[in-house]
Design a protein around this motif. Structure first.
Motif, PDB file in Angstrom:
ATOM      1  N   VAL A 138      37.479 -40.829 -19.824  1.00  0.00           N
ATOM      2  CA  VAL A 138      36.687 -39.837 -19.087  1.00  0.00           C
ATOM      3  C   VAL A 138      35.197 -40.106 -19.300  1.00  0.00           C
ATOM      4  CG1 VAL A 138      36.008 -37.385 -19.122  1.00  0.00           C
ATOM      5  CG2 VAL A 138      38.437 -38.023 -18.965  1.00  0.00           C
ATOM      6  N   ALA A 139      34.823 -40.342 -20.565  1.00  0.00           N
ATOM      7  CA  ALA A 139      33.411 -40.538 -20.911  1.00  0.00           C
ATOM      8  C   ALA A 139      32.830 -41.803 -20.275  1.00  0.00           C
ATOM      9  CB  ALA A 139      33.248 -40.592 -22.424  1.00  0.00           C
ATOM     10  N   ALA A 140      33.674 -42.774 -19.966  1.00  0.00           N
ATOM     11  CA  ALA A 140      33.190 -44.051 -19.419  1.00  0.00           C
ATOM     12  C   ALA A 140      32.919 -43.993 -17.918  1.00  0.00           C
ATOM     13  CB  ALA A 140      34.209 -45.154 -19.733  1.00  0.00           C
ATOM     14  N   CYS A 141      33.096 -42.818 -17.293  1.00  0.00           N
ATOM     15  CA  CYS A 141      32.897 -42.692 -15.835  1.00  0.00           C
ATOM     16  C   CYS A 141      31.407 -42.588 -15.485  1.00  0.00           C
ATOM     17  CB  CYS A 141      33.635 -41.465 -15.308  1.00  0.00           C
ATOM     18  SG  CYS A 141      35.442 -41.646 -15.390  1.00  0.00           S
ATOM     19  N   ASP A 142      31.097 -42.757 -14.180  1.00  0.00           N
ATOM     20  CA  ASP A 142      29.714 -42.649 -13.710  1.00  0.00           C
ATOM     21  C   ASP A 142      29.216 -41.213 -13.816  1.00  0.00           C
ATOM     22  OD1 ASP A 142      29.903 -45.358 -12.901  1.00  0.00           O
ATOM     23  OD2 ASP A 142      30.846 -44.729 -11.011  1.00  0.00           O
ATOM     24  N   LEU A 143      30.125 -40.274 -13.540  1.00  0.00           N
ATOM     25  CA  LEU A 143      29.791 -38.856 -13.603  1.00  0.00           C
ATOM     26  C   LEU A 143      30.851 -38.191 -14.476  1.00  0.00           C
ATOM     27  CD1 LEU A 143      28.079 -36.431 -12.261  1.00  0.00           C
ATOM     28  CD2 LEU A 143      30.026 -36.224 -10.709  1.00  0.00           C
ATOM     29  N   VAL A 144      30.395 -37.379 -15.437  1.00  0.00           N
ATOM     30  CA  VAL A 144      31.339 -36.716 -16.348  1.00  0.00           C
ATOM     31  C   VAL A 144      31.166 -35.206 -16.215  1.00  0.00           C
ATOM     32  CG1 VAL A 144      32.052 -36.425 -18.751  1.00  0.00           C
ATOM     33  CG2 VAL A 144      31.234 -38.660 -17.945  1.00  0.00           C
ATOM     34  N   ILE A 145      32.245 -34.523 -15.885  1.00  0.00           N
ATOM     35  CA  ILE A 145      32.188 -33.069 -15.692  1.00  0.00           C
ATOM     36  C   ILE A 145      32.860 -32.367 -16.873  1.00  0.00           C
ATOM     37  CG2 ILE A 145      32.831 -31.127 -14.202  1.00  0.00           C
ATOM     38  CD1 ILE A 145      32.904 -33.090 -11.842  1.00  0.00           C
ATOM     39  N   LEU A 146      32.096 -31.487 -17.531  1.00  0.00           N
ATOM     40  CA  LEU A 146      32.667 -30.690 -18.618  1.00  0.00           C
ATOM     41  C   LEU A 146      33.274 -29.432 -17.990  1.00  0.00           C
ATOM     42  CD1 LEU A 146      29.618 -30.914 -21.081  1.00  0.00           C
ATOM     43  CD2 LEU A 146      31.554 -32.506 -20.841  1.00  0.00           C
ATOM     44  N   ALA A 147      34.590 -29.400 -17.873  1.00  0.00           N
ATOM     45  CA  ALA A 147      35.259 -28.262 -17.247  1.00  0.00           C
ATOM     46  C   ALA A 147      36.039 -27.474 -18.295  1.00  0.00           C
ATOM     47  CB  ALA A 147      36.172 -28.740 -16.114  1.00  0.00           C
ATOM     48  N   VAL A 148      35.458 -27.399 -19.470  1.00  0.00           N
ATOM     49  CA  VAL A 148      36.082 -26.642 -20.572  1.00  0.00           C
ATOM     50  C   VAL A 148      35.405 -25.270 -20.652  1.00  0.00           C
ATOM     51  CG1 VAL A 148      36.652 -28.740 -21.858  1.00  0.00           C
ATOM     52  CG2 VAL A 148      34.456 -27.595 -22.291  1.00  0.00           C
ATOM     53  N   PRO A 149      36.047 -24.287 -21.337  1.00  0.00           N
ATOM     54  CA  PRO A 149      35.382 -22.991 -21.507  1.00  0.00           C
ATOM     55  C   PRO A 149      34.019 -23.175 -22.191  1.00  0.00           C
ATOM     56  CG  PRO A 149      37.684 -22.848 -22.185  1.00  0.00           C
ATOM     57  CD  PRO A 149      37.395 -24.296 -21.915  1.00  0.00           C
ATOM     58  N   VAL A 150      33.072 -22.278 -21.867  1.00  0.00           N
ATOM     59  CA  VAL A 150      31.701 -22.397 -22.381  1.00  0.00           C
ATOM     60  C   VAL A 150      31.638 -22.617 -23.907  1.00  0.00           C
ATOM     61  CG1 VAL A 150      29.497 -21.157 -22.648  1.00  0.00           C
ATOM     62  CG2 VAL A 150      30.620 -21.239 -20.416  1.00  0.00           C
ATOM     63  N   PRO A 151      32.392 -21.859 -24.707  1.00  0.00           N
ATOM     64  CA  PRO A 151      32.278 -22.064 -26.163  1.00  0.00           C
ATOM     65  C   PRO A 151      32.808 -23.426 -26.623  1.00  0.00           C
ATOM     66  CG  PRO A 151      33.375 -19.970 -25.650  1.00  0.00           C
ATOM     67  CD  PRO A 151      33.299 -20.741 -24.379  1.00  0.00           C
TER      68      PRO A 151
END
Lengths: 271, 271
Positions: free
Chosen positions: A59-72
Motif C-alpha cells: 500500500v505504502a509503495a503506491c503513487d497515492l496513499v489513502i488513510l481510510a482508518v478511524p481518526v484515532p
C-alpha cells in the motif's frame, strides 16, 4: 520534496471499512488499487482484476496513499506505512475532522511526501445513488498536487470540491456534522417514532436521521471529540435547549432569567 | 341532531391567517366561501366572484363552518358563531392539537350541529407545490359526515386522509410536531448556520427547519403547550440531550450514572 508531477497510476488504501469500500468501488475503474486491512481485508479475486488484499508495504509503495482508518488510528497507520513510502508519493486522509490528522501527518510523514487532508462530505447512505453532486473538502497541507486531485474529483467523479483550510473546515463541520449527528443520536433513542400522522418537515428530519444512524461509532466520536470546535457548538445547542425547556415550563415571564440558568446546570454537572 | 345528509354548497371560514388563506385558495373552485376575520379580512373583489369579506353571522349561516383561528381563540369564535349556526351545519377546526378543541366544540356547540376535529398536517411551506399527497387527520366528534368530507379531501384535493381519535392524534403529533418545531426553534437561534461544507443529512435538517420556521408563534405554542402529550415528549428529548452532553463531556466511564442526572438538573431549574 520532489516537485516533479508524476502520473498517479497506483492507489493504496489503508483501511477497508464502510468508507474504504465505498472509495474502492469508485476508484477501481480508474486506478490499480492495493488495499490493506488486517481485519476487513477484501476477498482475493482469482481473476486478478478485482480488489486484491495487499500488505502495508505494498500500500505504502503506491503513487497515492489513502488513510481510510478511524481518526484515532491515523498516527499508528503512518508509523506502519512510513518506512515504505516513495519520494513524491501523495498521502491523504479521509477523516471527518482535519486539524488533528493534518498535524499528525505533517509531524510524522517524511519531507519528500506530499500531504492533503480530505473530508468526503458523504457516506454509504448519501452516496447510494452515486457520487455526482456530493461534496468533498480538500485541505492542502504540503506539496502542489491539490489542483490535479481536485480536477479528477470534479471531472471524473463529478464531486463538488471545496478547497479550504483544516481550521475553516473543522469550524464549519462542527456545526454541520456536530448538530446532525447529535440530533440523530437523540432521536434514535426516542424510538419508536411515529410513521403515520407525519408532516413533511418531520419526514425530512427522519430522512436526515436515517442517513447517519448506521455510521460507525468512531465517526460520531471523531465528529464530537476530535473536532476542537465541536464542544462550543454542542454547548450552545444544549444551552438553547435548556432555555427552551424553561421557557415552555414556566412561560414568558421567566425568559429574561433563563439565559443565566445553563451555567447553574453546568455547575451541577461538574459535581 | 339532524341525520339528513345535505349538500355542502357554502363554506364559512372564521379566521384568515396564513392557513385560512391556503384553505380558501383550494376550496374556492368548489364552494361559495364566506370569510370573516376582523384583522386580516380578504380585500373585497369588485367582480363579486373572488373572496368576499363576510360577517360572523354570514360565516355561521354556511353549510360547513371552519374555525381557522388560533387554538386558544376557538372558544371565543364558537361563542360568536353559535347564535347563527343552522341546524345540521357541520363545524370543524383545523388546529394542531385535537383534544382541547374537540372538548370546547362538544361543550359549546348546539346538539343539532355536527362536529369534526381536523388537523391538516401541512402548512403554506409544505403545500407550496400543491396539496396532492399531503396528509390530513380527521377526528369524528359528533354526526355522520366524516366519510363524505373524507371522500372530498381524498378524491378532489388528493390528500391522504387519516381518520383517528383526538387522543391518538395528540399522542402521535406530540412527537411529530413537538420534536420538529422544538429542534427547528433551537437551530434557528444558532444562526448563521453553514451553507458550504454541508452533508446531505444536514441539508435535510435545514429543509425541515425552513418548513416550520415561519409558522405563526401561536402554532408553536399550541404544539408545545396545548397538546397534553407534548411535555412528556420534550422532557424525554431534554433528558436524552443531557445524557448525551454528560457522555461527551466525561466519556464512557460516567454513562452509567448519567441517567440519574437529569433529575438533579430539574431540581436546580425549580429553584
Amino acid at each position: 520534496m520532489s516537485s516533479k508531477i508524476r502520473t498517479i497510476s497506483t492507489i493504496g488504501i489503508m483501511g477497508f471499512g464502510a468508507f474504504g469500500r465505498l472509495m474502492a468501488r469508485h476508484l477501481q475503474p480508474h486506478f490499480a488499487l492495493r488495499i490493506c486491512d488486517p481485519v476487513n481485508a477484501p476477498a482475493p479475486d482469482a481473476s486478478g482484476k478485482g480488489l486484491q488484499p495487499a500488505t502495508a508495504a505494498e500500500v505504502a509503495a503506491c503513487d497515492l496513499v489513502i488513510l481510510a482508518v478511524p481518526v484515532p488510528a491515523i498516527p499508528e497507520a503512518i508509523t506502519t506505512l512510513r518506512p515504505h513510502l516513495k519520494a513524491g508519493a501523495i498521502v491523504l486522509d479521509v477523516g471527518s475532522v482535519k486539524i488533528g490528522p493534518a498535524r499528525a501527518m505533517q509531524a510524522a510523514l517524511p519531507d519528500d511526501v506530499e500531504i492533503i487532508g480530505t473530508h468526503p462530505l458523504f457516506g454509504p447512505q448519501s452516496a447510494r445513488d452515486g457520487l455526482a453532486g456530493l461534496k468533498i473538502a480538500l485541505c492542502p497541507i504540503r506539496g502542489k498536487s491539490t489542483p490535479r486531485i481536485a480536477a479528477f474529483l470534479r471531472h471524473v467523479l463529478k464531486l463538488k470540491v471545496i478547497v479550504t483550510t483544516a481550521d475553516a473546515h473543522d469550524r464549519e463541520v462542527a456545526m454541520v456534522q456536530g448538530l446532525t449527528h447529535l440530533i440523530a443520536k437523540i432521536l434514535v433513542r426516542m424510538e419508536p417514532l411515529p410513521r403515520t400522522m407525519t408532516t413533511a418537515s418531520f419526514d425530512l428530519l427522519m430522512q436526515a436521521t436515517e442517513m447517519v444512524r448506521y455510521d460507525a461509532p468512531n465517526v460520531f466520536m471523531a465528529i464530537e471529540r476530535a473536532n476542537p470546535h465541536a464542544k462550543a457548538v454542542r454547548d450552545r445547542f444544549f444551552a438553547l435547549a435548556e432555555e427552551m425547556r424553561l421557557f415552555l415550563e414556566h412561560g414568558h415571564a421567566e425568559t429574561a432569567q433563563s439565559a443565566a440558568l445553563p451555567h447553574k446546570v453546568a455547575e451541577v454537572a461538574q459535581v
